[in-house]
Write a protein that holds these residues in place. Structure first.
Motif, short mmCIF file in Angstrom:
data_model
loop_
_atom_site.label_atom_id
_atom_site.label_comp_id
_atom_site.label_asym_id
_atom_site.label_seq_id
_atom_site.Cartn_x
_atom_site.Cartn_y
_atom_site.Cartn_z
N LYS B 193 36.79 30.02 44.07
CA LYS B 193 37.22 31.29 43.48
C LYS B 193 37.20 31.21 41.96
O LYS B 193 36.69 32.10 41.27
CB LYS B 193 38.63 31.62 43.98
N SER B 210 38.49 36.13 54.70
CA SER B 210 39.40 36.54 53.64
C SER B 210 38.84 36.13 52.28
O SER B 210 38.97 36.87 51.31
CB SER B 210 40.79 35.92 53.85
N LYS B 213 36.02 38.58 51.49
CA LYS B 213 36.56 39.88 51.13
C LYS B 213 37.11 39.88 49.70
O LYS B 213 36.92 40.82 48.94
CB LYS B 213 37.69 40.22 52.10
N GLU B 214 37.77 38.75 49.35
CA GLU B 214 38.45 38.70 48.06
C GLU B 214 37.49 38.35 46.92
O GLU B 214 37.60 38.89 45.83
CB GLU B 214 39.57 37.66 48.14
N VAL B 215 36.55 37.43 47.18
CA VAL B 215 35.77 36.85 46.08
C VAL B 215 34.36 37.45 45.97
O VAL B 215 33.84 37.61 44.87
CB VAL B 215 35.69 35.32 46.22
N ALA B 234 34.32 44.69 50.66
CA ALA B 234 35.37 45.47 51.32
C ALA B 234 34.78 46.40 52.37
O ALA B 234 35.37 46.60 53.43
CB ALA B 234 36.15 46.27 50.28
#
Lengths: 263, 260
Positions: B193, B210, B213-215, B234
């Motif tokens: 990340k 996850s 989705k986040e990075v 997303a």
């Protein structure tokens, strides 16, 4: 009467010890100790063998072993790489070479170098060169198989990681794969050196000047020139152990040191 | 764990893949893949096992040789038979599922060996770069250890530092957390990340939704050797449009509620 397992085990042990003791007693009783001592242990008669046995014989045995092994290692590595090559004729040649020299007695190869080549090509190499080529050729066949197995035992991911860092194939081989393969091949390679040490005893067949004698030649000459039974050969045998046992110990030490970095 | 250094910015390059095909015998694994990764972008490849995503990744730095199509990466056309693969790979870092650290070298040597032998850097320079990158993955004090003295998560962080020591403009990750114990997955993902934040171009094959989705800037869903769906992380993960994507994500995100 039925016996329990532990009773039966004790009984079996007692019988085995009994047989062992009886066998030893029988041998001691049967042997003529005076003759045996003369044949094998007439150490007091060996004065004339020394110091040449060590200064020439031991030195030459070690020397022949080292040059033959060096030649065999280089040739063996080339053969191992050929056997893994993508170009099929390389693989065929290496396979044929290995099968041939692994399948014939070392003494025949020695004779070919000592007598065949001079007749065919007029070569007149000194004896150490003939020994180096002949024993090196034979051991290269064994070494090639050992190295190939060792190189292939290094996981493919190691080469991939090295190549993905931009290393050319040869660099990945030299810096990453070979050092790891070395640790894998150490035990069988020790075997190979020990076999080679003993095979140098065949060098006498080529005849040689005194300065080129190795230990077995001194032993054989001692039998005829000294009144000591085969004690000269017993001494030669002991000196082979003086070379081979330390070799095993060094290899074991290297091996235990390298297990720390195993995967 | 020391605090990773987020200040490092990187030079980034992109990837351009067009019509990529790869077969093993009669088994076609990649059936014409088009994929672009812009410099500085993070793209996650997701999909069921056997979908071809790892093969695609391995084609980018030519660990697998494609049967057709073109790949441009870091200014090289890797599918050009004349290309200097070693030069190209110096710019493309790769992190493997099984770490593939060199077990006969220390952690520091793992990070310096290619700098010394490939980039011909001096030993002090190479060690300085290696230390900076070990610092960056929180393993500044581990230089003298051997790989088998580290946990899986630590080994994978070393593998990342090793790749970064070559100062690549693009990083490829092949399921970097799949071989890890669950409790060490987080430390590797957090390094990745931070790397993404520093502006590194990253192409990541992963099952960590996850993380994706986040990075990830974009997520690409592959199945059966084709790209089925791609778009903003997303959207693809939160609101997939294709039935195959929906089916896959349902099984991955909620493994206990699968209709058999």
């Amino acid at each position: 009467m039925a016996m329990t397992t532990s009773q039966r085990a004790r009984m079996s042990k007692t019988i085995q010890i009994g047989i062992f003791v009886i066998a030893i007693v029988a041998v001691i009783a049967a042997v003529d100790w005076d003759k045996t001592a003369y044949a094998f242990f007439s150490f007091d008669q060996l004065g004339p063998m020394f110091p040449d046995m060590i200064l020439i014989g031991l030195k030459n045995t070690i020397f022949y072993t080292i040059i033959s092994f060096a030649f065999g290692l280089v040739l063996g590595l080339i053969l191992a790489l050929m056997k893994m090559a993508s170009f099929a004729p390389y693989r065929w040649f290496a396979t044929a070479f290995i099968e041939f020299f692994r399948g014939i007695p070392a003494i025949l190869v020695l004779l070919a170098f000592g007598f065949g080549l001079p007749q065919a090509f007029g070569t007149n190499w000194p004896q150490p060169v003939n020994v180096m080529f002949a024993l090196g050729l034979v051991s290269s066949a064994y070494i090639a198989e050992t190295l190939r197995a060792g190189l292939q035992a290094v996981p493919k991911g190691q080469t991939e990681a090295a190549r993905s860092l931009g290393m050319p194939a040869w660099r990945a081989m030299v810096t990453i794969v070979i050092p790891q393969a070395f640790k894998i091949v150490l035990p069988p390679m020790t075997n190979e050196i020990i076999l080679l040490t003993k095979d140098t005893s065949l060098a006498f067949i080529l005849g040689a000047s005194l300065a080129q004698y190795e230990m077995t030649k001194f032993g054989r000459d001692g039998i005829s020139s000294l009144d000591a039974g085969i004690t000269p050969l017993v001494v030669a045998g002991l000196f082979y152990l003086v070379i081979t046992i330390p070799l095993s110990l060094v290899a074991r030490k290297l091996e235990s040191r390298s297990t720390r970095t195993k995967r | 764990m020391t605090t990773p250094n987020n200040e490092l910015r990187v030079k980034a390059s992109g990837v351009d893949i067009a019509g990529l095909r790869k077969s093993y015998g009669s088994n076609e694994v990649l059936k014409g893949i088009d994929l672009t990764v812009k410099p500085g972008e993070v793209v996650c490849l997701i999909g069921p096992s056997g979908s071809g995503k790892s093969t695609l990744l391995r084609c980018v730095n030519l660990l697998e040789k494609p049967n057709g199509g073109t790949i441009h990466v870091a200014g090289f056309e890797t599918t050009d038979p004349e290309v200097n693969l070693d030069k190209m790979r110096q710019n493309v870092g790769m992190v493997f599922q099984q770490f593939n650290l060199f077990p006969h070298l220390t952690v520091l040597e793992n990070c310096t060996v290619a700098q010394l032998k490939v980039l011909k850097r001096s030993k002090p320079d190479a060690e300085k770069t290696a230390r900076e990158n070990l610092e960056r993955v929180g393993l500044g004090d581990f230089g003298g250890r051997y790989p088998d003295q580290l946990s899986g998560g630590q080994q994978q962080r070393v593998a990342i530092a090793r790749a970064l020591s070559m100062e690549p403009t693009l990083m490829l990750f092949d399921e970097p957390t799949s071989a890890l114990d669950p409790e060490t997955v987080g430390e590797v993902l957090s390094i990745m990340k931070n790397l993404a934040k520093s502006g590194m171009t990253m192409l990541v094959v992963t099952h960590e939704m996850s993380f994706a989705k986040e990075v990830a800037d974009r997520v690409v869903f592959m199945d059966g050797g084709v790209v089925v769906e791609e778009g903003k992380a997303a959207e693809v993960i939160g609101n997939p449009q294709q039935p195959r994507t929906q089916d896959f994500l349902r099984r991955v995100l909620d493994p206990t509620h699968v209709d058999i």
